[in-house]
Design a protein around this motif. Structure first.
Motif, PDB file in Angstrom:
ATOM      1  N   LEU A 432      23.247   8.695  96.838  1.00  0.00           N
ATOM      2  CA  LEU A 432      23.292  10.185  96.566  1.00  0.00           C
ATOM      3  C   LEU A 432      23.042  10.238  95.157  1.00  0.00           C
ATOM      4  O   LEU A 432      23.135   9.372  94.291  1.00  0.00           O
ATOM      5  CB  LEU A 432      24.646  10.632  96.874  1.00  0.00           C
ATOM      6  CG  LEU A 432      25.959   9.966  96.514  1.00  0.00           C
ATOM      7  CD1 LEU A 432      26.338  10.378  95.113  1.00  0.00           C
ATOM      8  CD2 LEU A 432      27.075  10.305  97.481  1.00  0.00           C
ATOM      9  N   THR A 433      22.850  11.641  94.496  1.00  0.00           N
ATOM     10  CA  THR A 433      22.704  11.601  92.931  1.00  0.00           C
ATOM     11  C   THR A 433      23.846  12.579  92.602  1.00  0.00           C
ATOM     12  O   THR A 433      24.566  12.977  93.402  1.00  0.00           O
ATOM     13  CB  THR A 433      21.444  12.332  92.690  1.00  0.00           C
ATOM     14  OG1 THR A 433      21.286  12.293  91.335  1.00  0.00           O
ATOM     15  CG2 THR A 433      20.990  13.700  93.470  1.00  0.00           C
ATOM     16  N   PHE A 434      23.586  13.439  91.589  1.00  0.00           N
ATOM     17  CA  PHE A 434      25.025  14.213  91.130  1.00  0.00           C
ATOM     18  C   PHE A 434      24.308  15.342  90.293  1.00  0.00           C
ATOM     19  O   PHE A 434      23.113  15.135  89.601  1.00  0.00           O
ATOM     20  CB  PHE A 434      25.947  13.525  90.113  1.00  0.00           C
ATOM     21  CG  PHE A 434      25.499  12.611  89.210  1.00  0.00           C
ATOM     22  CD1 PHE A 434      25.030  12.969  88.125  1.00  0.00           C
ATOM     23  CD2 PHE A 434      24.906  11.124  89.496  1.00  0.00           C
ATOM     24  CE1 PHE A 434      24.327  12.384  87.030  1.00  0.00           C
ATOM     25  CE2 PHE A 434      24.601  10.417  88.445  1.00  0.00           C
ATOM     26  CZ  PHE A 434      24.349  10.926  87.157  1.00  0.00           C
ATOM     27  N   ALA A 448      31.307  20.738  93.761  1.00  0.00           N
ATOM     28  CA  ALA A 448      31.613  19.485  93.194  1.00  0.00           C
ATOM     29  C   ALA A 448      30.077  18.840  92.546  1.00  0.00           C
ATOM     30  O   ALA A 448      29.144  19.619  92.739  1.00  0.00           O
ATOM     31  CB  ALA A 448      32.371  18.638  93.872  1.00  0.00           C
ATOM     32  N   SER A 449      30.154  17.655  92.244  1.00  0.00           N
ATOM     33  CA  SER A 449      28.965  17.168  91.821  1.00  0.00           C
ATOM     34  C   SER A 449      27.967  16.328  92.541  1.00  0.00           C
ATOM     35  O   SER A 449      26.922  16.181  92.249  1.00  0.00           O
ATOM     36  CB  SER A 449      29.158  16.007  90.708  1.00  0.00           C
ATOM     37  OG  SER A 449      30.303  16.454  89.606  1.00  0.00           O
ATOM     38  N   ASP A 450      28.508  15.706  93.769  1.00  0.00           N
ATOM     39  CA  ASP A 450      27.446  15.033  94.382  1.00  0.00           C
ATOM     40  C   ASP A 450      26.304  15.856  95.198  1.00  0.00           C
ATOM     41  O   ASP A 450      26.779  16.700  95.964  1.00  0.00           O
ATOM     42  CB  ASP A 450      28.420  14.148  95.596  1.00  0.00           C
ATOM     43  CG  ASP A 450      29.456  13.306  94.855  1.00  0.00           C
ATOM     44  OD1 ASP A 450      29.218  12.883  93.666  1.00  0.00           O
ATOM     45  OD2 ASP A 450      30.315  12.966  95.815  1.00  0.00           O
ATOM     46  N   TYR A 454      18.539   9.389  99.054  1.00  0.00           N
ATOM     47  CA  TYR A 454      17.918   9.220 100.267  1.00  0.00           C
ATOM     48  C   TYR A 454      18.939   9.754 101.337  1.00  0.00           C
ATOM     49  O   TYR A 454      18.303   9.657 102.524  1.00  0.00           O
ATOM     50  CB  TYR A 454      17.506   7.684 100.026  1.00  0.00           C
ATOM     51  CG  TYR A 454      18.708   6.822 100.099  1.00  0.00           C
ATOM     52  CD1 TYR A 454      19.601   6.563 101.262  1.00  0.00           C
ATOM     53  CD2 TYR A 454      18.699   5.607  99.184  1.00  0.00           C
ATOM     54  CE1 TYR A 454      20.609   5.645 101.296  1.00  0.00           C
ATOM     55  CE2 TYR A 454      19.755   4.827  99.048  1.00  0.00           C
ATOM     56  CZ  TYR A 454      20.558   4.567  99.992  1.00  0.00           C
ATOM     57  OH  TYR A 454      21.503   3.749  99.985  1.00  0.00           O
ATOM     58  N   ALA A 455      19.930   9.734 101.336  1.00  0.00           N
ATOM     59  CA  ALA A 455      20.923  10.180 102.297  1.00  0.00           C
ATOM     60  C   ALA A 455      20.803  11.784 102.233  1.00  0.00           C
ATOM     61  O   ALA A 455      20.843  12.331 101.373  1.00  0.00           O
ATOM     62  CB  ALA A 455      22.399   9.782 102.054  1.00  0.00           C
ATOM     63  N   VAL A 456      20.782  12.415 103.531  1.00  0.00           N
ATOM     64  CA  VAL A 456      20.839  13.792 103.166  1.00  0.00           C
ATOM     65  C   VAL A 456      22.294  14.364 103.689  1.00  0.00           C
ATOM     66  O   VAL A 456      22.531  15.632 103.183  1.00  0.00           O
ATOM     67  CB  VAL A 456      19.945  14.418 104.523  1.00  0.00           C
ATOM     68  CG1 VAL A 456      18.517  14.240 104.142  1.00  0.00           C
ATOM     69  CG2 VAL A 456      20.200  13.663 105.829  1.00  0.00           C
ATOM     70  N   VAL A 539      30.767   3.287  97.993  1.00  0.00           N
ATOM     71  CA  VAL A 539      30.427   2.000  97.958  1.00  0.00           C
ATOM     72  C   VAL A 539      29.214   1.633  98.800  1.00  0.00           C
ATOM     73  O   VAL A 539      28.340   0.706  98.102  1.00  0.00           O
ATOM     74  CB  VAL A 539      32.013   1.091  98.476  1.00  0.00           C
ATOM     75  CG1 VAL A 539      31.426  -0.305  98.807  1.00  0.00           C
ATOM     76  CG2 VAL A 539      32.997   1.140  97.756  1.00  0.00           C
ATOM     77  N   PRO A 540      28.795   2.150  99.957  1.00  0.00           N
ATOM     78  CA  PRO A 540      27.862   1.307 100.629  1.00  0.00           C
ATOM     79  C   PRO A 540      26.584   2.132 100.416  1.00  0.00           C
ATOM     80  O   PRO A 540      25.395   1.686 101.049  1.00  0.00           O
ATOM     81  CB  PRO A 540      27.903   1.687 102.306  1.00  0.00           C
ATOM     82  CG  PRO A 540      28.903   2.982 102.194  1.00  0.00           C
ATOM     83  CD  PRO A 540      29.732   2.884 100.840  1.00  0.00           C
ATOM     84  N   GLY A 541      26.434   2.824  99.387  1.00  0.00           N
ATOM     85  CA  GLY A 541      25.256   3.837  99.117  1.00  0.00           C
ATOM     86  C   GLY A 541      24.187   2.974  98.224  1.00  0.00           C
ATOM     87  O   GLY A 541      23.998   3.163  97.199  1.00  0.00           O
ATOM     88  N   VAL A 542      23.924   1.742  98.503  1.00  0.00           N
ATOM     89  CA  VAL A 542      23.359   0.694  97.420  1.00  0.00           C
ATOM     90  C   VAL A 542      21.809   1.277  97.354  1.00  0.00           C
ATOM     91  O   VAL A 542      21.343   1.865  98.130  1.00  0.00           O
ATOM     92  CB  VAL A 542      23.180  -0.570  98.394  1.00  0.00           C
ATOM     93  CG1 VAL A 542      24.664  -1.340  98.518  1.00  0.00           C
ATOM     94  CG2 VAL A 542      22.484  -0.590  99.745  1.00  0.00           C
TER      95      VAL A 542
END
Length: 703
Positions: A432-434, A448-450, A454-456, A539-542
């Protein structure tokens, strides 16, 4: 709000009525065809390149002197800047120092010795005479002002969040107190004359100080302490030299080496053969760095805890802030406790957070100024958005003040300058981005910011055992640069690849965090965590690596993954980012990549990049302004989109009438300068947004 902004807001309704021309969104990706990244050897060198027109954007904030030059140069535009980062004086607090292991117990292993050195650091002088307002003083390892509230523990700060003098920093400059503390700790003067004795300073030592009672060398003269001072950054250079001068006058022998990161970093971060270092860190939008920087998890070759801090109480609170925080309130409390311990036990001296201005060449439009990062690190949205008022210019040139240190390896790179290149290829945002204008609020946009990358969509559930399950849905239309589809199998592979290398840079972020993964289908993965934490969703959003390529490599170490096994950069620099690897400066004899000042990396637009950014009227690209993503209502997974609407118009209206010519206007916002001429926000910018009012981009609709 100034009068011009009020007038601008007043014309918005007219623009909406007269100017609205609904147009279909057009596929985008970067507006430029190529990104050339050029490597320089210092802030001065990259600044000279910007002024000479060799580059379009520089990655580093400019100095006070450079700002004075910028405001008289009609070809340079500046934008205000505050960093998520810090500069500090680092102490090697291990019992012995590998620089001189035969010396016995390291003086910096004594709390009072460290505290004495802290009293020798005149932060007010540094900020006034050297930094000259281009930064914010910090007394704890939390960047300011972006993290002022609620993260900073002001019980240990001189200055409050509103500039009030709290007087709470316990080591305000006082070399006489430093001398007293050294005496109290047993580091008293011996009989060897001090060649740096200064009779005009009552606190100066006439003789070299000696080791205290109980030390292996009790009564002997102190052996020289190894100090590494970064010469490529003037404030750290000045701070280091001033500390050394005080140490010598106090009767503490020193062995000083000044140099750039290439000289200082190996003995400090890899070999631990040092006592003092003038360090610096670029950090994340949440101040969760205590765990990696100040606990044993970060102690490994080239690891972040090169100060070798091993404090059980500090580790307890750092783990409670991240990774074990049950909620935000506990994380904040734990961060405050970490700061208390770090300052009271004086594990370092934190100096300031960079601020002031960043700079680029006139002619660029839509230069999104991401809060906390400016034109560095998380620059992907800016590079998607920016274009030139001259349509014939198809290449944007970005200058780095340092070359990559020695590798371009997405698993083992450690330095900002390495990731400046790597992240452009592999897509450094990760899952994710922000919101670039408000990055510090955890939770989903727009409240909020998120925002998706690549995740929808994503969500966290908790099972009967109290374990978090992070559910991640990714877009089905993402491709690797070689045309292969990107799936959650790549995410799954990357997670376990990182965990297979204890020296990988992301290892501390994942170690002990993940219980197992469940791949539901190609576009839905469930990551089961080892417990519950407020931060587990991140954490898992590598940053993913391509399984179909990297699984063929036996050992991923090296200048680039697989180099020793015959893999070429063209084979392994395959990512999902908006930029695709094209070429790099090479040694003409060996063909090896040249990572040095004067070298470069050339990237080209990835035509199959999944994000269509912006919208078009005719054949002319336009720009978003506020970058707010709106999720569709309902339970995840949901789609959504970016929208051009009233917030965009208001943002431009608030910057209306501003100019970057000379001293920039107080309401100048470079991201609102979206229409020619470059360097001013006026009616053309308002019209540009109004013409596209109501359009969307970055749209995803789940199947």
């Amino acid at each position: 709000m100034n009068r011009k902004a009020v007038l601008a807001i007043g014309v918005i309704p007219l623009l909406l009525v007269v100017g609205f021309l609904p147009m279909p969104a057009s596929a985008g990706g970067p507006r430029f065809q190529e990104l050339l990244i050029k490597y320089y050897g210092s802030v001065g060198a990259v600044w000279d390149a910007l002024r000479a027109g060799e580059i379009d954007i520089m990655n580093w904030p400019i100095t006070y002197a450079q700002y004075q030059e910028a405001i008289t140069d009609p070809n340079i535009i500046v934008a205000p800047y505050n960093e998520f980062g810090m500069y500090e004086i680092d102490f090697n607090v291990n019992y012995t120092s590998l620089f001189d292991p035969e010396a016995g117990r390291n003086p910096l292993n004594y709390t009072k010795f460290r505290q004495a050195l802290a009293f020798c650091v005149d932060k007010e002088w540094l900020m006034r005479d050297i930094v000259k307002g281009f930064g914010t003083r910090i007394d704890t390892p939390v960047s300011r002002p972006l993290h002022n509230t609620p993260w900073v523990n002001f019980d240990y700060c001189k200055w409050g969040p509103n500039g009030e003098d709290l007087g709470n920093y316990p080591y305000e400059y006082n070399p006489a107190e430093a001398a007293r503390l050294l005496d109290e700790a047993g580091f008293v003067q011996g009989t060897t004359p001090n060649p740096d004795y200064d009779p005009t300073k009552p606190w100066s030592a006439q003789y070299i100080r000696t080791y205290p009672s109980g030390h292996e060398r009790a009564g002997e003269d102190l052996r020289p302490l190894k100090v590494y001072i970064r010469s490529d950054h003037e404030p750290r250079k000045q701070a280091g030299e001033a500390l050394v001068d005080h140490m010598k006058k106090l009767g503490i022998p020193v062995d000083v080496t000044e140099g750039p990161s290439s000289v200082c970093a190996p003995p400090v971060m890899a070999e631990w053969k040092y006592h003092i270092y003038t360090g610096g860190w670029s950090m994340g939008r949440f101040p969760l760095h205590f765990y990696a920087l100040y606990t044993p998890i970060g102690i490994f070759e080239w690891g972040p805890n090169y100060c070798l801090i091993q404090d059980s109480e500090l580790t307890h609170w750092a783990e409670l802030e991240y990774p074990q925080a049950p909620n935000l309130e506990t994380a904040i409390q734990a961060a405050h406790e970490c700061q208390r311990i770090l300052v009271e036990r004086c594990y370092g001296v934190w100096l300031y957070t960079a601020g002031g201005y960043i700079a680029y060449r006139k002619g660029l439009l839509g230069m999104l100024n991401t809060r906390g990062y400016g034109f560095s690190t998380y620059i992907d949205l800016a590079l998607l958005n920016v274009y030139h008022e001259n349509p014939a210019k198809t290449q944007v040139i970005w200058g780095l003040n340092q070359p990559p240190r020695g590798v371009l390896n997405p698993l083992f790179a450690q330095w900002l300058y390495e990731y400046e290149v790597i992240d452009r290829i592999f897509s450094g945002f990760g899952m994710l981005t922000f919101n670039p204008y408000d990055p510090v609020k955890a939770g989903k946009s727009p409240s909020a910011s998120d925002m998706p990358w690549y995740a929808v969509d994503w969500k966290v559930t908790v099972d009967d055992e109290g374990l978090d399950h992070v559910h991640i849905w990714i877009r089905p239309d993402i491709k690797w640069h070689d045309g292969q589809p990107f799936t959650v199998h790549d995410i799954n592979y990357t997670i376990y690849l990182i965990l297979s290398y204890e020296d990988s840079w992301a290892y501390p972020d994942l170690y002990g965090m993940i219980n197992r993964t469940i791949v539901h289908n190609d576009y839905y993965i469930e990551v089961v965590m080892t417990g519950h934490s407020y931060w587990n969703v991140y954490v898992p959003g590598v940053v993913p690596l391509p399984e179909h390529i990297y699984s063929k490599i036996r050992d991923h170490h090296g200048k680039w993954p697989g180099k020793a096994e015959g893999f070429t950069p063209e084979q392994v620099f395959i990512g999902i980012g908006e930029w695709k690897f094209k070429d790099h400066a090479r040694d003409p004899l060996t063909g090896d990549l040249t990572l040095a000042a004067g070298a470069w990396c050339l990237l080209e637009k990835f035509n199959d990049f999944w994000m269509e950014l912006g919208y078009s009227i005719g054949e002319v690209y336009k720009c978003d302004v506020d970058f707010l993503y709106f999720f569709n209502p309902g339970d995840p997974p949901q789609g959504g989109s970016y929208k051009i609407g009233l917030p965009d118009l208001v943002k431009v209206a608030l910057a209306y009438g501003s100019s970057a010519t000379g001293v920039p206007s107080a309401n100048w916002e470079s991201g609102c300068d979206i229409a020619a001429p470059s360097g001013a926000v006026g009616l053309a910018d308002l019209v540009q947004v109004a013409l596209a009012y109501g359009q969307t981009w970055g749209t995803y609709t789940p199947p």
